[in-house]
Design a protein around this motif. Structure first.
Motif, short mmCIF file in Angstrom:
data_model
loop_
_atom_site.label_atom_id
_atom_site.label_comp_id
_atom_site.label_asym_id
_atom_site.label_seq_id
_atom_site.Cartn_x
_atom_site.Cartn_y
_atom_site.Cartn_z
N TYR A 44 0.86 -1.18 0.00
CA TYR A 44 0.00 0.00 0.00
C TYR A 44 0.89 1.23 0.00
O TYR A 44 1.94 1.24 0.64
CB TYR A 44 -0.90 0.04 1.25
CG TYR A 44 -1.91 -1.08 1.28
CD1 TYR A 44 -3.20 -0.87 0.81
CD2 TYR A 44 -1.58 -2.34 1.75
CE1 TYR A 44 -4.13 -1.90 0.83
CE2 TYR A 44 -2.50 -3.36 1.78
CZ TYR A 44 -3.77 -3.14 1.31
OH TYR A 44 -4.68 -4.16 1.33
N ARG A 45 0.47 2.25 -0.73
CA ARG A 45 1.21 3.51 -0.77
C ARG A 45 0.34 4.59 -0.13
O ARG A 45 -0.85 4.69 -0.44
CB ARG A 45 1.54 3.89 -2.20
CG ARG A 45 2.38 5.17 -2.29
CD ARG A 45 2.60 5.60 -3.73
NE ARG A 45 1.34 6.10 -4.28
CZ ARG A 45 0.73 5.61 -5.35
NH1 ARG A 45 1.21 4.58 -5.99
NH2 ARG A 45 -0.41 6.12 -5.78
N TYR A 61 3.65 0.46 2.89
CA TYR A 61 3.35 -0.57 3.88
C TYR A 61 3.19 -1.90 3.14
O TYR A 61 2.53 -1.96 2.10
CB TYR A 61 2.04 -0.25 4.61
CG TYR A 61 2.05 1.12 5.23
CD1 TYR A 61 2.52 1.31 6.52
CD2 TYR A 61 1.59 2.23 4.52
CE1 TYR A 61 2.53 2.58 7.10
CE2 TYR A 61 1.61 3.49 5.09
CZ TYR A 61 2.08 3.66 6.38
OH TYR A 61 2.10 4.91 6.94
N TYR A 62 3.79 -2.97 3.68
CA TYR A 62 3.74 -4.28 3.05
C TYR A 62 3.22 -5.31 4.04
O TYR A 62 3.72 -5.40 5.16
CB TYR A 62 5.14 -4.69 2.55
CG TYR A 62 5.66 -3.73 1.52
CD1 TYR A 62 5.33 -3.87 0.17
CD2 TYR A 62 6.47 -2.66 1.88
CE1 TYR A 62 5.79 -2.98 -0.78
CE2 TYR A 62 6.94 -1.76 0.94
CZ TYR A 62 6.60 -1.92 -0.38
OH TYR A 62 7.05 -1.04 -1.33
N LYS A 71 6.73 -4.93 6.52
CA LYS A 71 7.70 -3.87 6.27
C LYS A 71 6.98 -2.56 6.07
O LYS A 71 5.88 -2.51 5.55
CB LYS A 71 8.50 -4.23 5.02
CG LYS A 71 9.53 -3.22 4.59
CD LYS A 71 10.21 -3.71 3.31
CE LYS A 71 11.26 -2.75 2.82
NZ LYS A 71 12.49 -2.80 3.59
N THR A 72 7.63 -1.48 6.49
CA THR A 72 7.13 -0.15 6.22
C THR A 72 8.30 0.78 5.91
O THR A 72 9.39 0.62 6.46
CB THR A 72 6.29 0.41 7.40
OG1 THR A 72 5.81 1.70 7.06
CG2 THR A 72 7.08 0.50 8.67
N ILE A 73 8.07 1.69 5.00
CA ILE A 73 9.04 2.73 4.66
C ILE A 73 8.30 4.04 4.87
O ILE A 73 7.32 4.30 4.18
CB ILE A 73 9.52 2.59 3.21
CG1 ILE A 73 10.14 1.21 2.99
CG2 ILE A 73 10.50 3.69 2.86
CD1 ILE A 73 10.39 0.86 1.54
N GLN A 74 8.74 4.83 5.86
CA GLN A 74 7.96 6.01 6.25
C GLN A 74 8.80 7.28 6.34
O GLN A 74 9.95 7.26 6.77
CB GLN A 74 7.32 5.78 7.61
CG GLN A 74 6.27 4.72 7.61
CD GLN A 74 5.53 4.67 8.92
OE1 GLN A 74 5.34 5.67 9.59
NE2 GLN A 74 5.11 3.48 9.31
N PRO A 81 15.60 11.58 7.96
CA PRO A 81 15.65 10.61 6.85
C PRO A 81 14.51 9.60 6.93
O PRO A 81 13.95 9.34 7.99
CB PRO A 81 17.01 9.92 7.04
CG PRO A 81 17.82 10.85 7.88
CD PRO A 81 16.83 11.59 8.74
N THR A 82 14.21 9.00 5.80
CA THR A 82 13.17 7.98 5.70
C THR A 82 13.50 6.79 6.60
O THR A 82 14.64 6.34 6.66
CB THR A 82 13.05 7.51 4.24
OG1 THR A 82 12.76 8.65 3.43
CG2 THR A 82 11.96 6.48 4.08
N LEU A 83 12.49 6.28 7.30
CA LEU A 83 12.65 5.09 8.13
C LEU A 83 12.25 3.85 7.34
O LEU A 83 11.20 3.83 6.70
CB LEU A 83 11.75 5.17 9.37
CG LEU A 83 12.00 6.32 10.32
CD1 LEU A 83 10.96 6.30 11.44
CD2 LEU A 83 13.39 6.26 10.90
N ASP A 84 13.08 2.82 7.39
CA ASP A 84 12.81 1.56 6.74
C ASP A 84 12.79 0.50 7.84
O ASP A 84 13.81 0.17 8.41
CB ASP A 84 13.91 1.26 5.72
CG ASP A 84 13.61 0.08 4.83
OD1 ASP A 84 12.88 -0.84 5.27
OD2 ASP A 84 14.11 0.07 3.70
#
Length: 91
Positions: A44-45, A61-62, A71-74, A81-84
């Motif tokens: 999901y984006r 979001y995965y 997993k999430t990339i936020q 910085p982006t959180l992975d």
């Protein structure tokens, strides 16, 4: 899915910033390695924007086949910085 919410930022302080969000389901699954296995995850984006400060970002979001987050990339702040993050659920 569309929603609005308020966030607070520190350094510099900014309280009750209005953030607009639109969440869209990806049409195809994504493949990631988890515990030495290649697995498919539904993604999901989330497109977010805060017009007051001109901030736009995308969060991802995965979820696995059981609907559990993997997993999430936020983007949580314009100056951070982006959180992975990968989640491993212990049963």
């Amino acid at each position: 899915l569309e929603m609005n919410y308020a966030v607070d930022f520190f350094q510099p302080q900014l309280f009750n910033l209005n953030v607009n969000a639109i969440i869209v389901q990806n049409t195809k699954s994504s493949s990631y390695m988890r515990l030495n296995h290649n697995e498919l995850f539904q993604g999901y984006r989330e497109n977010i924007s805060a017009p007051l400060i001109g901030w736009k970002a995308k969060n991802y979001y995965y979820y696995d086949s059981e609907g559990k987050i993997f997993k999430t990339i936020q983007n949580i702040h314009p100056r951070i910085p982006t959180l992975d993050i990968e989640y491993y659920i212990k049963l």
